[in-house]
Design a protein around this motif. Structure first.
Motif, short mmCIF file in Angstrom:
data_model
loop_
_atom_site.label_atom_id
_atom_site.label_comp_id
_atom_site.label_asym_id
_atom_site.label_seq_id
_atom_site.Cartn_x
_atom_site.Cartn_y
_atom_site.Cartn_z
N CYS A 153 0.67 -1.03 -0.02
CA CYS A 153 -0.01 0.16 0.07
C CYS A 153 0.78 1.36 -0.07
CB CYS A 153 -1.08 0.03 1.06
SG CYS A 153 -2.01 -1.37 1.16
N ASP A 154 1.83 1.26 0.86
CA ASP A 154 2.76 2.40 1.12
C ASP A 154 3.35 2.54 -0.32
OD1 ASP A 154 2.18 2.83 3.45
OD2 ASP A 154 3.73 1.70 4.34
N LEU A 155 4.01 1.52 -1.01
CA LEU A 155 4.81 1.76 -2.11
C LEU A 155 3.92 2.28 -3.42
CD1 LEU A 155 7.74 0.96 -3.32
CD2 LEU A 155 6.44 -1.09 -4.15
N LEU A 156 2.78 1.71 -3.49
CA LEU A 156 1.90 2.11 -4.62
C LEU A 156 1.34 3.55 -4.33
CD1 LEU A 156 -0.66 -1.17 -5.09
CD2 LEU A 156 1.56 -0.57 -6.11
N ARG A 157 1.09 3.82 -3.19
CA ARG A 157 0.80 5.24 -3.00
C ARG A 157 1.95 6.23 -3.35
NH1 ARG A 157 0.28 9.02 1.38
NH2 ARG A 157 -1.62 10.44 1.02
N LYS A 158 2.94 5.93 -2.98
CA LYS A 158 4.17 6.71 -3.04
C LYS A 158 4.73 6.85 -4.49
CE LYS A 158 8.93 7.00 -1.29
NZ LYS A 158 9.87 6.42 -2.21
N TYR B 258 -1.23 9.09 -9.07
CA TYR B 258 -2.76 9.28 -9.11
C TYR B 258 -3.23 8.14 -8.20
CZ TYR B 258 -2.13 5.74 -12.80
OH TYR B 258 -1.92 4.70 -13.76
N TYR B 259 -2.68 7.35 -7.51
CA TYR B 259 -2.98 6.49 -6.48
C TYR B 259 -3.02 7.38 -5.23
CZ TYR B 259 -2.72 2.20 -9.40
OH TYR B 259 -2.85 1.25 -10.44
N ASN B 260 -3.90 7.89 -4.68
CA ASN B 260 -4.06 8.91 -3.47
C ASN B 260 -4.61 8.03 -2.14
OD1 ASN B 260 -4.98 11.01 -5.97
ND2 ASN B 260 -3.12 11.61 -4.85
N TRP B 261 -5.18 7.07 -2.33
CA TRP B 261 -5.60 6.21 -1.27
C TRP B 261 -5.56 4.78 -1.80
CZ3 TRP B 261 -8.90 2.40 0.53
CH2 TRP B 261 -9.01 2.21 1.97
N VAL B 262 -4.99 3.96 -0.96
CA VAL B 262 -4.66 2.46 -1.47
C VAL B 262 -4.91 1.67 -0.29
CG1 VAL B 262 -2.99 0.94 -2.35
CG2 VAL B 262 -2.81 3.01 -3.29
N GLY B 263 -5.88 0.71 -0.50
CA GLY B 263 -6.19 -0.18 0.69
C GLY B 263 -6.80 -1.46 0.38
N ALA C 212 -2.84 2.78 2.89
CA ALA C 212 -2.02 3.92 3.02
C ALA C 212 -2.88 5.16 2.45
CB ALA C 212 -0.81 3.84 2.00
N GLY C 213 -2.76 6.23 3.30
CA GLY C 213 -3.65 7.52 3.02
C GLY C 213 -4.33 8.04 3.96
N GLU C 214 -5.31 8.89 3.83
CA GLU C 214 -6.06 9.20 5.13
C GLU C 214 -6.79 8.42 5.76
OE1 GLU C 214 -6.40 12.55 6.51
OE2 GLU C 214 -4.27 12.61 5.10
N PRO C 215 -7.08 8.40 6.95
CA PRO C 215 -7.85 7.28 7.72
C PRO C 215 -9.59 7.40 7.08
CG PRO C 215 -6.49 8.37 9.33
CD PRO C 215 -6.28 8.88 7.92
N THR C 216 -10.16 6.39 6.98
CA THR C 216 -11.39 6.42 6.50
C THR C 216 -12.46 6.09 7.62
OG1 THR C 216 -13.12 5.29 4.93
CG2 THR C 216 -11.03 4.11 5.56
N ASP C 217 -13.61 6.37 7.54
CA ASP C 217 -14.71 5.91 8.69
C ASP C 217 -15.13 4.71 8.15
OD1 ASP C 217 -14.57 8.26 10.05
OD2 ASP C 217 -16.11 9.37 9.13
N HIS C 218 -14.88 4.29 6.98
CA HIS C 218 -15.83 3.11 6.32
C HIS C 218 -14.78 1.94 6.40
CE1 HIS C 218 -17.38 6.53 4.21
NE2 HIS C 218 -18.51 6.13 5.09
#
Ligand code: SME
Length: 137
Positions: A15-20, A24-29, A46-52
């Motif tokens: 996740c960290d690698l793909l986002r970095k 255009y991959y801004n959130w990867v989970g 990786a990215g902002e925490p989500t409520d979902h």
């Protein structure tokens, strides 16, 4: 003494690698089927925490992929009525199911702040990533 990375840590690094590396991959989970329940549970991301962190089958893009077993490319999230917004900056999304022994056990979910960025190259690439992840699960 060093211990081998477990699958959760490996998925976190993916996740960290793909986002970095992919602008255009801004959130990867990763989401996975939650036990015997008809719902998805958030795994490494990786990215902002989500409520979902829990998504019922059928709900949103992710919940639809849990039932369809098909890739879902959304060039414009605003045009979707069955969509769960995680961030107002998100313009597009791709969800690719993850199969283990032929069973749809989860998915990789990418959100993008760019509109319509995902092509068949992303689909093939994310299918490949999921195959590799399935091998360590
Ligand atoms: N947008 C997704 C929900 C998950 S967030 O993108 C992290 C959906 O509609 O299922």
């Amino acid at each position: 003494q060093e211990r081998a990375m477990d699958s959760h840590q490996k998925m976190q690094q993916i996740c960290d690698l793909l986002r970095k590396e992919i602008p255009y991959y801004n959130w990867v989970g990763f989401y996975f089927k939650n036990g015997d329940k008809r719902e998805l549970k958030l795994g490494p991301y990786a990215g902002e925490p989500t409520d979902h962190t829990i998504i019922p089958f059928g709900k949103g893009i992710c919940g639809q992929v849990a039932e369809s077993n098909q890739n879902f490319v959304v060039p414009d999230v605003q045009a979707q009525d069955n969509y769960i917004a995680c961030s107002i900056t998100v313009k597009s999304e791709i969800v690719v199911p993850l199969f283990k022994n032929g069973e749809n056990i989860g998915q990789i979910d990418i959100d993008s702040d760019t509109s319509d960025p995902f092509t068949e190259v992303d689909e093939r690439f994310l299918e490949f990533v999921n195959q590799k992840v399935a091998e360590i699960l």
